[in-house]
Design a protein around this motif. Structure first.
Motif, PDB file in Angstrom:
ATOM      1  N   HIS A 106      81.152  23.011  47.251  1.00  0.00           N
ATOM      2  CA  HIS A 106      80.961  24.159  46.364  1.00  0.00           C
ATOM      3  C   HIS A 106      80.270  23.711  45.091  1.00  0.00           C
ATOM      4  N   ASP A 107      79.312  24.532  44.585  1.00  0.00           N
ATOM      5  CA  ASP A 107      78.620  24.234  43.332  1.00  0.00           C
ATOM      6  C   ASP A 107      77.903  22.882  43.479  1.00  0.00           C
ATOM      7  N   SER A 131      78.232  28.826  47.309  1.00  0.00           N
ATOM      8  CA  SER A 131      77.665  29.245  46.020  1.00  0.00           C
ATOM      9  C   SER A 131      76.245  28.763  45.779  1.00  0.00           C
ATOM     10  N   GLY A 270      77.991  32.836  49.536  1.00  0.00           N
ATOM     11  CA  GLY A 270      77.670  33.003  48.126  1.00  0.00           C
ATOM     12  C   GLY A 270      78.256  34.287  47.577  1.00  0.00           C
ATOM     13  N   ASP A 274      76.715  36.046  41.503  1.00  0.00           N
ATOM     14  CA  ASP A 274      76.511  34.665  41.071  1.00  0.00           C
ATOM     15  C   ASP A 274      75.026  34.425  40.834  1.00  0.00           C
ATOM     16  N   THR A 277      73.061  32.552  43.444  1.00  0.00           N
ATOM     17  CA  THR A 277      72.593  33.321  44.594  1.00  0.00           C
ATOM     18  C   THR A 277      71.330  34.107  44.261  1.00  0.00           C
ATOM     19  N   HIS A 305      80.843  33.144  40.916  1.00  0.00           N
ATOM     20  CA  HIS A 305      80.478  31.783  41.312  1.00  0.00           C
ATOM     21  C   HIS A 305      81.583  31.031  42.042  1.00  0.00           C
ATOM     22  N   VAL A 307      83.669  31.082  44.566  1.00  0.00           N
ATOM     23  CA  VAL A 307      83.946  31.901  45.752  1.00  0.00           C
ATOM     24  C   VAL A 307      85.253  31.552  46.450  1.00  0.00           C
TER      25      VAL A 307
END
Length: 332
Positions: A106-107, A131, A270, A274, A277, A305, A307
């Motif tokens: 993530h991220d 994300s 996503g 965010d 996205t 963001h 998620v």
């Protein structure tokens, strides 16, 4: 020293990797699923996924990325380049006695997971991205591209580049800064009072100038915020921020993979609200070329963001359905 936060029936331990030691939290047995968090978080961002993946028949392992939590924190900025994170992930798989794994991030963890799958397809048989979409290396040096964004305002990645600058802002009130950062990027965020974009720093200002003065987002309790704050109050933010300070080095290191697709089975989730996205919509549209093994892609309405924390149940369902669809991964 404060004790690690707990998830019932999960095990905390640290393993040796070539670059140091990685702290991880493990639950369940079965095929290995390696969970890689983003900024500014920790293994704890996967607290909702660990028990669900374990119950679904998987060995779920959430790590503290180097520079975070109880993992090693090398002093040199260069120690946080992407190749080091890929090596850490391979080292964790080997230390756990496994030959292969699925990696989910993530991220920043999404970017680390993508490059881990790209560089080591022999170890990582599938990749889940949350994300941040996969966008292959291209011909633009990252810091040059960021410098052209925002007009008179400064893009937050550029703001993070100079050692000590962002630390001076964040570390005077770690808990308050984290609350604001988590809040402003959430699906239920309160817009900044000046109408500006929270990803940009006003001239002469700070990133937190656009954080909301409001209650915590609905997905984050006071106790959850305490877990994050206690870790960063103990470690500082330099290790976490050093990931941003290696983007040009990554661009140079990955020159041989310019434009390269990730061919393993993949998943993307996503949030519709965010910026990752919306800004990278073209990257998502390019998935037939860049992620030819894509099994499914999902944009969650009303989600920001974070998620897997904002929409834990929905993300858990999508993750487990995808994992069970992979060759040799279905639960007996």
């Amino acid at each position: 020293m404060t004790q690690p936060a707990q998830v019932p029936d999960a095990t905390h331990r640290s393993v040796d990797v070539p670059g140091g030691r990685i702290h991880l939290v493990e639950q369940g047995t079965g095929p290995l699923v390696l969970l890689v968090h983003g900024f500014p978080e920790s293994w704890y961002s996967w607290r909702h996924q660990l028990p669900v993946l374990a119950a679904a028949g998987f060995r779920a392992v959430a790590i503290d990325v180097r520079g975070y939590g109880r993992s090693s924190k090398p002093r040199d900025i260069e120690a946080y380049r992407m190749l080091a994170h890929v090596a850490d992930n391979v080292g964790v798989v080997r230390a756990l006695g496994e030959e292969t794994a699925v990696v989910v991030g993530h991220d920043w963890g999404s970017t680390i997971a993508a490059n881990t799958a790209l560089l080591r397809p022999d170890v990582f048989t599938a990749v889940g991205l949350l994300s941040v979409p996969y966008a292959p290396r291209n011909g633009f040096r990252p810091t040059d591209a960021f410098a052209m964004m925002g007009g008179p305002e400064e893009f937050y990645v550029s703001y993070f580049q100079r050692p000590g600058r962002a630390e001076a802002e964040i570390e005077r009130d770690v808990r308050g800064w984290l609350a604001g950062f988590y809040g402003v990027l959430s699906g239920d965020a309160v817009p900044p009072a000046d109408g500006g974009d929270p990803h940009f720093v006003p001239p002469g200002g700070k990133l937190s100038d656009r954080f909301p003065d409001a209650s915590l987002p609905s997905w984050l309790g006071e106790a959850d915020l305490d877990v994050y704050a206690h870790e960063f109050e103990r470690t500082g933010l330099t290790g976490a921020l050093n990931r941003y300070r290696n983007m040009d080095r990554d661009w140079e290191d990955l020159a041989a993979w310019d434009g390269a697709p990730i061919t393993q089975p993949s998943l993307f989730i996503g949030g519709a609200l965010d910026a990752s996205t919306t800004w990278l919509a073209d990257a998502i549209k390019a998935y037939p070329t860049t992620l030819p093994g894509l099994v499914s892609s999902h944009i969650l309405d009303g989600c920001g963001h974070w998620v897997q924390q904002e929409r834990a149940d929905e993300v858990n369902r999508l993750l487990t359905d995808w994992l069970r669809s992979l060759p040799g991964r279905a639960r007996p």
